[in-house]
Design an enzyme around this catalytic site. Sequence first.
Site, short mmCIF file in Angstrom:
data_model
loop_
_atom_site.label_atom_id
_atom_site.label_comp_id
_atom_site.label_asym_id
_atom_site.label_seq_id
_atom_site.Cartn_x
_atom_site.Cartn_y
_atom_site.Cartn_z
N GLU A 184 5.07 10.78 -6.98
CA GLU A 184 3.99 11.32 -7.68
C GLU A 184 3.35 12.48 -6.86
OE1 GLU A 184 3.34 6.73 -7.64
OE2 GLU A 184 4.66 8.26 -6.57
N LEU A 192 34.03 -15.45 -0.86
CA LEU A 192 33.61 -15.25 -2.34
C LEU A 192 32.89 -16.24 -2.92
CD1 LEU A 192 36.38 -12.33 -3.48
CD2 LEU A 192 33.53 -11.68 -3.22
N CYS A 216 -0.47 6.88 -2.91
CA CYS A 216 -0.51 7.73 -4.04
C CYS A 216 -1.65 7.42 -5.13
CB CYS A 216 0.86 7.51 -4.77
SG CYS A 216 2.38 7.70 -4.05
#
Length: 347
Positions: A53, A295, A87
């Site tokens: 922003e 995994l 912001c």
Amino acid sequence: MEQNELYMSRCLQLAQQAEGHTAPNPMVGAVIVCDGVIIGEGYHHRCGEPHAEVNAIRSVNDQNLLMKSTLYVNLEPCSHYGKTPPCVQLIIDKKIPRVVIGMGDPNPKVNGRGIQMLREAGIEVVENVLNDKCQDLNKRFVTMFTNKRPFVILKWAQTQDGFIDASRTTSEIPPLRISNEVTKTLNHQIRSIESAILVGTNTALLDNPHLTARKWSARNPVRMVVDKSLRIPSDYRLYDQTTPTVIFTDKMVENKTNITFVKLDFSKAIVPQIVDYLYQANLSSLIVEGGTQLLQAFVDAHLWDEVHIETSPEIIGAGVKAPNISMKIIDTKWYDQNIMVIGIPEA
């Protein structure tokens, strides 16, 4: 496409440009529109630097136009002091009358407070424009705040008959080559985006991996390895001290330059402990690259968010079996003769 969605899509395009550079902050883009014309754009470049922003507002040549403009942003504007000022206050001070937001901020320091402050200042606020796409872009950031853990990606390459490697007992035997040159480079691109990368002891011993993004011009992830008994030789690449490295062990060891030893309780499941360490260290994403045992431990613990599986047409008949996983496929791509699928947990 409806006008709000059109400008929100542009916010997402801008935000994506900082992929791999903002963590643990989110990727955010902002667009300022006056009388149907874009008069300002900006995005958050990296953690600690001005937010989207701010950059968008600064890019507007005639600041007086802000008082009759709409600001589009893919994430609720911040309302607290962090490394940069809030912001929301800047938007209020600039008298921007309308703000369109893609998604709310899951950070409890914001979480609706930014929107509330804007509305209390008399600013029109439109919420949830392209919310799903906004959520997906910042899935790592969202996971950290909603699940209190990093976003976890499981990744491996396998043969057509489901093996990730030949049976090897020594590092003198090279690993089975499954990935091609294109997918190797893409794998390094993925590494450059995520916060950390993890392998198990056997993978480290047999492959002596770099675990870097050296084929892609970007930052390296934090390297991590499970080495309960500290079996990995000190002259292996993981000990080269060139990149921050974490070694999970059951020993009490003094840290070295760029090497952190983390003691785990191996009498208990280690996956939750590893995930919690990353969360506490503010590392918002993790790639688990092997081997099968590690995994599978993440799969069995239900601590994963995406799986990337590359499959080659090769058939070897025997070797190290790939993990067993159930998933919903969300994307499929071909790279020469290799196929890459991305999956998510089944609902």
